[in-house]
Motif scaffolding. Sequence first.
Motif, PDB file in Angstrom:
ATOM      1  N   LEU A   1       0.724  -1.227   0.020  1.00  0.00           N
ATOM      2  CA  LEU A   1       0.124  -0.117   0.209  1.00  0.00           C
ATOM      3  C   LEU A   1       0.884   1.348  -0.023  1.00  0.00           C
ATOM      4  CD1 LEU A   1      -2.700  -1.115   2.495  1.00  0.00           C
ATOM      5  CD2 LEU A   1      -3.035  -0.959   0.120  1.00  0.00           C
ATOM      6  N   GLY A   2       1.982   1.127   0.706  1.00  0.00           N
ATOM      7  CA  GLY A   2       2.773   2.383   0.878  1.00  0.00           C
ATOM      8  C   GLY A   2       3.512   2.726  -0.572  1.00  0.00           C
ATOM      9  N   GLN A   3       3.978   1.431  -1.257  1.00  0.00           N
ATOM     10  CA  GLN A   3       4.538   1.609  -2.495  1.00  0.00           C
ATOM     11  C   GLN A   3       3.512   2.239  -3.410  1.00  0.00           C
ATOM     12  OE1 GLN A   3       7.767   1.034  -3.451  1.00  0.00           O
ATOM     13  NE2 GLN A   3       8.120   1.005  -1.367  1.00  0.00           N
ATOM     14  N   THR A   4       2.455   1.738  -3.382  1.00  0.00           N
ATOM     15  CA  THR A   4       1.342   2.214  -4.517  1.00  0.00           C
ATOM     16  C   THR A   4       1.042   3.810  -4.193  1.00  0.00           C
ATOM     17  OG1 THR A   4      -0.515   1.509  -3.148  1.00  0.00           O
ATOM     18  CG2 THR A   4       0.342   0.080  -4.971  1.00  0.00           C
ATOM     19  N   LYS A   5       0.878   4.291  -3.179  1.00  0.00           N
ATOM     20  CA  LYS A   5       0.637   5.537  -2.714  1.00  0.00           C
ATOM     21  C   LYS A   5       2.066   6.405  -3.261  1.00  0.00           C
ATOM     22  CE  LYS A   5      -1.978   5.104   1.466  1.00  0.00           C
ATOM     23  NZ  LYS A   5      -2.318   5.368   2.769  1.00  0.00           N
ATOM     24  N   GLN A   6       3.211   5.870  -3.097  1.00  0.00           N
ATOM     25  CA  GLN A   6       4.311   6.511  -3.709  1.00  0.00           C
ATOM     26  C   GLN A   6       4.139   6.714  -5.129  1.00  0.00           C
ATOM     27  OE1 GLN A   6       7.793   4.987  -2.242  1.00  0.00           O
ATOM     28  NE2 GLN A   6       7.674   5.480  -0.101  1.00  0.00           N
ATOM     29  N   MET A   7       3.748   5.725  -5.936  1.00  0.00           N
ATOM     30  CA  MET A   7       3.673   5.508  -7.144  1.00  0.00           C
ATOM     31  C   MET A   7       2.895   6.454  -7.886  1.00  0.00           C
ATOM     32  SD  MET A   7       3.990   1.450  -7.854  1.00  0.00           S
ATOM     33  CE  MET A   7       4.709   1.506  -9.618  1.00  0.00           C
ATOM     34  N   PHE A   8       1.577   6.408  -7.117  1.00  0.00           N
ATOM     35  CA  PHE A   8       0.354   7.391  -7.880  1.00  0.00           C
ATOM     36  C   PHE A   8       0.671   8.876  -7.485  1.00  0.00           C
ATOM     37  CE2 PHE A   8      -2.229   3.439  -7.257  1.00  0.00           C
ATOM     38  CZ  PHE A   8      -2.250   2.965  -8.472  1.00  0.00           C
ATOM     39  N   ALA A   9       1.380   9.035  -6.415  1.00  0.00           N
ATOM     40  CA  ALA A   9       1.691  10.636  -6.017  1.00  0.00           C
ATOM     41  C   ALA A   9       2.710  11.241  -6.983  1.00  0.00           C
ATOM     42  CB  ALA A   9       2.465  10.447  -4.812  1.00  0.00           C
ATOM     43  N   GLY A  10       2.040  12.294  -7.730  1.00  0.00           N
ATOM     44  CA  GLY A  10       2.632  13.306  -8.693  1.00  0.00           C
ATOM     45  C   GLY A  10       2.690  12.600  -9.968  1.00  0.00           C
ATOM     46  N   LYS A  11       2.347  11.369 -10.206  1.00  0.00           N
ATOM     47  CA  LYS A  11       2.359  10.689 -11.548  1.00  0.00           C
ATOM     48  C   LYS A  11       0.818  10.446 -12.265  1.00  0.00           C
ATOM     49  CE  LYS A  11       6.819   8.843 -10.155  1.00  0.00           C
ATOM     50  NZ  LYS A  11       7.786   7.587 -10.152  1.00  0.00           N
ATOM     51  N   PRO A  12       0.198  11.278 -12.630  1.00  0.00           N
ATOM     52  CA  PRO A  12      -1.227  10.832 -13.085  1.00  0.00           C
ATOM     53  C   PRO A  12      -1.256  10.103 -14.060  1.00  0.00           C
ATOM     54  CG  PRO A  12      -0.474  13.089 -13.582  1.00  0.00           C
ATOM     55  CD  PRO A  12       0.631  12.716 -12.833  1.00  0.00           C
ATOM     56  N   TYR A  13      -0.330  10.006 -14.919  1.00  0.00           N
ATOM     57  CA  TYR A  13      -0.476   8.858 -15.973  1.00  0.00           C
ATOM     58  C   TYR A  13      -0.386   7.496 -15.330  1.00  0.00           C
ATOM     59  CZ  TYR A  13       4.710   7.960 -15.317  1.00  0.00           C
ATOM     60  OH  TYR A  13       5.740   7.768 -15.094  1.00  0.00           O
ATOM     61  N   LEU A  14      -0.123   7.049 -14.377  1.00  0.00           N
ATOM     62  CA  LEU A  14       0.036   5.918 -13.635  1.00  0.00           C
ATOM     63  C   LEU A  14      -1.609   5.358 -13.332  1.00  0.00           C
ATOM     64  CD1 LEU A  14       3.282   5.627 -11.520  1.00  0.00           C
ATOM     65  CD2 LEU A  14       2.839   4.334 -13.424  1.00  0.00           C
ATOM     66  N   VAL A  15      -2.298   6.295 -12.857  1.00  0.00           N
ATOM     67  CA  VAL A  15      -3.525   6.237 -12.599  1.00  0.00           C
ATOM     68  C   VAL A  15      -4.153   5.645 -13.652  1.00  0.00           C
ATOM     69  CG1 VAL A  15      -5.754   7.197 -11.548  1.00  0.00           C
ATOM     70  CG2 VAL A  15      -3.530   8.088 -10.582  1.00  0.00           C
ATOM     71  N   ALA A  16      -3.963   5.862 -14.853  1.00  0.00           N
ATOM     72  CA  ALA A  16      -4.714   5.332 -16.145  1.00  0.00           C
ATOM     73  C   ALA A  16      -4.207   4.000 -16.476  1.00  0.00           C
ATOM     74  CB  ALA A  16      -4.605   6.331 -17.361  1.00  0.00           C
ATOM     75  N   LEU A  17      -3.363   3.525 -15.778  1.00  0.00           N
ATOM     76  CA  LEU A  17      -2.839   2.059 -16.124  1.00  0.00           C
ATOM     77  C   LEU A  17      -3.648   1.179 -15.136  1.00  0.00           C
ATOM     78  CD1 LEU A  17       1.127   2.478 -16.038  1.00  0.00           C
ATOM     79  CD2 LEU A  17      -0.338   2.256 -17.733  1.00  0.00           C
ATOM     80  N   LYS A  18      -3.469   0.021 -15.455  1.00  0.00           N
ATOM     81  CA  LYS A  18      -4.241  -1.041 -14.844  1.00  0.00           C
ATOM     82  C   LYS A  18      -3.792  -1.185 -13.328  1.00  0.00           C
ATOM     83  CE  LYS A  18      -5.738  -3.562 -18.877  1.00  0.00           C
ATOM     84  NZ  LYS A  18      -5.811  -4.763 -19.488  1.00  0.00           N
ATOM     85  N   LYS A  19      -4.496  -0.749 -12.361  1.00  0.00           N
ATOM     86  CA  LYS A  19      -3.948  -0.867 -10.900  1.00  0.00           C
ATOM     87  C   LYS A  19      -3.732  -2.322 -10.670  1.00  0.00           C
ATOM     88  CE  LYS A  19      -6.328   3.376  -9.547  1.00  0.00           C
ATOM     89  NZ  LYS A  19      -7.055   4.059  -8.436  1.00  0.00           N
ATOM     90  N   GLN A  20      -4.733  -3.175 -10.915  1.00  0.00           N
ATOM     91  CA  GLN A  20      -4.595  -4.628 -10.625  1.00  0.00           C
ATOM     92  C   GLN A  20      -3.205  -5.276 -10.941  1.00  0.00           C
ATOM     93  OE1 GLN A  20      -6.973  -3.808 -12.874  1.00  0.00           O
ATOM     94  NE2 GLN A  20      -7.077  -5.082 -14.305  1.00  0.00           N
ATOM     95  N   ARG A  21      -2.658  -4.837 -12.152  1.00  0.00           N
ATOM     96  CA  ARG A  21      -1.343  -5.273 -12.611  1.00  0.00           C
ATOM     97  C   ARG A  21      -0.341  -4.632 -11.615  1.00  0.00           C
ATOM     98  NH1 ARG A  21       0.944  -8.876 -16.418  1.00  0.00           N
ATOM     99  NH2 ARG A  21       2.924  -8.160 -16.594  1.00  0.00           N
ATOM    100  N   MET A  22      -0.479  -3.293 -10.980  1.00  0.00           N
ATOM    101  CA  MET A  22       0.516  -2.742 -10.123  1.00  0.00           C
ATOM    102  C   MET A  22       0.430  -3.673  -9.032  1.00  0.00           C
ATOM    103  SD  MET A  22       0.462   1.135 -10.829  1.00  0.00           S
ATOM    104  CE  MET A  22       0.619   1.887 -12.380  1.00  0.00           C
TER     105      MET A  22
END
Length: 157
Positions: free
Chosen positions: A49-70
Amino acid sequence: MAADERASHLRYIKARHAGEFALRALDEQAASTFSHSFASDAERYAWVLGQTKQMFAGKPYLVALKKQRMYFALAAAAFGLSIETLTNGARVKLVTEARQKIICFVFLMTETDWRTLGKMFNRNSSTIHYAYRKYADEITPLLGDAVVRRVPKKTVR
């Protein structure tokens, strides 16, 4: 094809390739040797959960990716297994239990249906449902408010 359509199509292709590159990097991270040592599954889920919060913060293009894969790639890394190991037909107890826990985790954290998760894990939907029923009561309290999906329990009459 008009110039505007061509430019729009090229922007779409570039965004798609950026997304695929990010997913490939996650797969490589999961496949590499993992340095963390977790005492419990709760620590694993908190790390993911901590890693995904860091990944989504400041990187809006990652939100468009498939979250289940992340979630899948990060949870595989947290359990110290590669994605290939989790998706192959191995029936080793350690791999099977980790796979079932990751399936349940990804199901709870996303809006993904049984069939889509089954394709991602190379399993059928009944296997996904079994993993959810087996570990949902254990994982849901560990995740707390982070759980996206709340599936009501069926009552027996």
